[in-house]
Each structure stands twice: as C-alpha cells, then as structure tokens.
Motif scaffolding. Structure first.
Motif, PDB file in Angstrom:
ATOM      1  N   THR A  87       1.092  -1.267  -0.073  1.00 37.35           N
ATOM      2  CA  THR A  87       0.012   0.044  -0.127  1.00 37.35           C
ATOM      3  C   THR A  87       0.728   1.290   0.186  1.00 37.35           C
ATOM      4  N   ARG A  90       2.655   1.540  -3.356  1.00 35.20           N
ATOM      5  CA  ARG A  90       1.742   2.349  -4.323  1.00 35.20           C
ATOM      6  C   ARG A  90       1.452   3.644  -4.233  1.00 35.20           C
ATOM      7  N   GLU A  95       6.261   1.208  -9.192  1.00 37.99           N
ATOM      8  CA  GLU A  95       5.730  -0.017 -10.159  1.00 37.99           C
ATOM      9  C   GLU A  95       5.937  -1.192  -9.527  1.00 37.99           C
ATOM     10  N   HIS A  99       1.158  -7.273  -7.396  1.00 37.01           N
ATOM     11  CA  HIS A  99       0.111  -6.288  -6.849  1.00 37.01           C
ATOM     12  C   HIS A  99      -0.453  -6.994  -5.532  1.00 37.01           C
TER      13      HIS A  99
END
Ligand code: CO
Length: 128
Positions: A87, A90, A95, A99
């Motif tokens: 988190t 991001r 990048e 994810h």
C-alpha cells in the motif's frame, strides 16, 4: 530496513554452493523448489544468499540467465507487514510486479517491485 537476502541466478546449483562454501565458508541452511526453480539458501550473518537455478528457460530467472548469464538477480528487504508495505509503495507511485503478496520460497509472503522504480535493481519485499 533490514537486508533479508540477496538473490543470485546460477546455472549450476551444486557448483555455486561449493564455491560459496569454499570461498566464503558459507553453510546451506535450507533448499527449496517450485515448478520454476531450485533454490539453496546460505547463511550470511543476519542475511542470506539465495541461489536460484531455473528449471526452465521460459521463467523469469530462466530468461534472466539466458540474457545476462549468472549473477546478481535481486535484493530483498524484510518488512513487518507486506500488505501495508505494498500500500505504501503504491502510494509512492512505485511500479509493482506483484500487486498482491504471494508465498515465496521461504514460505512467507513476498512481493517484487519493478527495477525501474528503484534504481534499476529488482527488489523483493519479504514479510519477516
Ligand atoms: Co528472493
């Protein structure tokens, strides 16, 4: 911030282990495999060297080895909470390759950050 391990791509796992044992007196702490690679972990003080031999060429480490030959593949930092770390990453505009966290060869959640976001070095976060 703590360096958790350094990942090294090798084409001969036993040969690389022997080299680290002979040159540095390193000891293998454990080995692990998945469908993409075989790995051996060598104790280096508070950190480890992670030797990675790809099982196939069509894998990330296989492609790396074919393109660049054996050598430094990635560095890994320990983080207390991988979801929070992703988190934060991001939010900073980094990048991410992963994810969502996935379980790595150490059996704990990991995620990779794209080298383009962190000075050209493929960087792994390890929950530890
Ligand atoms: Co690693």
């Amino acid at each position: 911030m703590r360096l958790h391990h350094v990942g090294v791509a090798v084409d001969d796992l036993d040969g690389a282990i022997e080299m680290y044992e002979n040159v540095f007196g390193a000891k293998v702490t454990h080995r692990a495999s998945n469908d993409e690679l075989d790995a051996a972990f060598l104790s280096a003080g508070d950190s480890e060297v992670e030797l990675l031999r790809p099982r196939r060429e069509d894998t990330p480490v296989g492609k790396f080895l074919a393109r660049r030959g054996p050598g430094l593949h990635h560095i890994a930092f320990a983080v207390p909470n991988i979801r929070q770390a992703l988190t934060d990453a991001r939010a900073r505009g980094l990048e991410l390759i992963d994810h969502e966290p996935r379980i790595g060869l150490h059996g704990v959640p990991i995620a990779f950050i794209h080298p383009g976001s962190v000075g050209g070095v493929l960087t792994e976060l390890v929950e530890s």
